[in-house]
Motif scaffolding. Structure first.
Motif, PDB file in Angstrom:
ATOM      1  N   HIS A  29      25.921  11.425  27.653  1.00 48.64           N
ATOM      2  CA  HIS A  29      24.529  11.033  27.411  1.00 48.64           C
ATOM      3  C   HIS A  29      23.757  11.205  28.714  1.00 48.64           C
ATOM      4  O   HIS A  29      24.212  10.763  29.782  1.00 48.64           O
ATOM      5  N   PHE A  61      20.551  10.477  31.117  1.00 48.20           N
ATOM      6  CA  PHE A  61      19.492   9.516  31.431  1.00 48.20           C
ATOM      7  C   PHE A  61      18.746  10.075  32.640  1.00 48.20           C
ATOM      8  O   PHE A  61      19.067   9.757  33.775  1.00 48.20           O
ATOM      9  N   ILE A  70      28.265   4.772  19.114  1.00 47.36           N
ATOM     10  CA  ILE A  70      27.022   4.465  19.823  1.00 47.36           C
ATOM     11  C   ILE A  70      25.873   4.564  18.829  1.00 47.36           C
ATOM     12  O   ILE A  70      25.595   5.632  18.280  1.00 47.36           O
ATOM     13  N   PRO A 118      21.748   3.849  17.499  1.00 48.38           N
ATOM     14  CA  PRO A 118      20.409   4.047  18.083  1.00 48.38           C
ATOM     15  C   PRO A 118      19.928   2.880  18.940  1.00 48.38           C
ATOM     16  O   PRO A 118      19.356   3.087  20.010  1.00 48.38           O
ATOM     17  N   LEU A 156      21.385   3.038  22.340  1.00 50.22           N
ATOM     18  CA  LEU A 156      20.740   4.054  23.171  1.00 50.22           C
ATOM     19  C   LEU A 156      19.406   3.565  23.711  1.00 50.22           C
ATOM     20  O   LEU A 156      19.074   3.778  24.875  1.00 50.22           O
ATOM     21  N   SER A 192      20.102   1.115  26.486  1.00 54.43           N
ATOM     22  CA  SER A 192      20.607   1.805  27.679  1.00 54.43           C
ATOM     23  C   SER A 192      19.484   2.485  28.449  1.00 54.43           C
ATOM     24  O   SER A 192      19.431   2.417  29.683  1.00 54.43           O
ATOM     25  N   HIS A 193      18.573   3.144  27.744  1.00 53.15           N
ATOM     26  CA  HIS A 193      17.434   3.774  28.413  1.00 53.15           C
ATOM     27  C   HIS A 193      16.509   2.717  29.019  1.00 53.15           C
ATOM     28  O   HIS A 193      15.937   2.927  30.095  1.00 53.15           O
ATOM     29  N   LEU A 203      27.574   1.214  26.468  1.00 54.05           N
ATOM     30  CA  LEU A 203      26.791   2.241  27.155  1.00 54.05           C
ATOM     31  C   LEU A 203      25.802   1.614  28.135  1.00 54.05           C
ATOM     32  O   LEU A 203      25.642   2.104  29.265  1.00 54.05           O
ATOM     33  N   SER A 261      22.323  -5.291  21.783  1.00 59.19           N
ATOM     34  CA  SER A 261      21.651  -4.406  20.824  1.00 59.19           C
ATOM     35  C   SER A 261      22.277  -4.539  19.447  1.00 59.19           C
ATOM     36  O   SER A 261      23.490  -4.633  19.309  1.00 59.19           O
ATOM     37  N   THR A 303      11.270   7.390  22.529  1.00 59.16           N
ATOM     38  CA  THR A 303      12.561   7.493  21.837  1.00 59.16           C
ATOM     39  C   THR A 303      12.890   8.959  21.526  1.00 59.16           C
ATOM     40  O   THR A 303      13.567   9.257  20.550  1.00 59.16           O
ATOM     41  N   PHE A 311      14.949  10.724  22.816  1.00 58.20           N
ATOM     42  CA  PHE A 311      16.392  10.942  22.913  1.00 58.20           C
ATOM     43  C   PHE A 311      17.114  10.631  21.601  1.00 58.20           C
ATOM     44  O   PHE A 311      18.318  10.877  21.489  1.00 58.20           O
ATOM     45  N   LEU A 312      16.416  10.070  20.616  1.00 55.01           N
ATOM     46  CA  LEU A 312      17.013   9.759  19.322  1.00 55.01           C
ATOM     47  C   LEU A 312      16.785  10.886  18.327  1.00 55.01           C
ATOM     48  O   LEU A 312      15.759  11.581  18.380  1.00 55.01           O
TER      49      LEU A 312
END
Length: 217
Positions: free
Chosen positions: A11, A13, A52, A54, A57, A60-61, A82, A142, A200, A202-203
């Motif tokens: 992943h 970042f 993992i 959504p 993620l 994490s971001h 993550l 999450s 978002t 990255f989703l």
């Protein structure tokens, strides 16, 4: 029982790469000694820790540039962890916990994949007797509010491990249980706010959830 299948992926970042070892999909299952069954984890829910999602993620971001200086941080229900791996990359004081008996092994291997420092981990449930985790300045998680009863259990678990001055950040995908949880947190002295994540991209699909913020002291 078929052999447990796993996968490795990375992943991104920004300029930071986090490598993870996860289950291949949410159809995997392996409980040879019946440990998960004894904990009340069914074959249907067994693999959920190893994917993992959504919300994970998004969290994490969110942690990539969050203010962490001088904070002792706990990730609750970490699953693959993550967000903990991102914070570990940032040299945060991060501890992780989950109920699933396999989580600790996966987390340790993922720390090694990223050549990171050891992340302290304790397997415990929200209704278990007081653990040895201690107190924290920032508590994160999450997609934790699966069922209505989780509002009471999670709020009490957080209260056990929150310093008098504490921040709590949960990413909730919109399962309909966060309003009850927020009321519990307000009764514990936390101010509450929530907002949509700003980015978002990255989703793979639109994210309909919220980042829930609670602050005390």
């Amino acid at each position: 029982m078929a052999p447990l299948r796993i996968r490795y992926h990375t992943h991104e970042f920004g300029k930071v790469d986090i490598h993870v070892r996860t289950l291949r999909d949410n159809q995997e299952f392996e409980d040879i000694d019946g440990e998960a069954e004894k904990l009340g984890i069914s074959s249907a829910t067994w693999p959920l820790f190893g994917i993992i999602w959504p919300s994970g993620l998004v969290l994490s971001h969110h942690m990539l540039d969050y203010q962490i200086a001088n904070k002792r941080i706990l990730e609750v229900g970490c699953g693959i962890g993550l967000a903990s791996l991102v914070l570990n990359h940032r040299h945060a004081d991060i501890t992780a916990t989950d109920y699933h008996p396999q989580t600790g092994q996966f987390l340790a291997k993922n720390v090694a994949l990223n050549h990171g420092r050891h992340i302290p981990y304790i397997r415990t449930g929200w209704a278990d007797p007081m653990s040895e985790l201690g107190l924290f300045d920032l508590i994160i998680g999450s997609d934790l509010l699966y069922e209505q009863e989780h509002a009471e259990l999670l709020s009490q678990f957080i209260e056990q491990h929150a310093n008098p001055a504490c921040e709590v950040i949960l990413v909730d995908p919109g399962r309909g249980n966060h309003a009850k949880f927020s009321k519990k947190m307000v009764l514990l002295g936390f101010a509450h706010s929530q907002h949509k994540p700003k980015d978002t991209a990255f989703l793979a699909e639109p994210f309909n959830g919220q980042i829930l913020n609670y602050c005390r002291g």
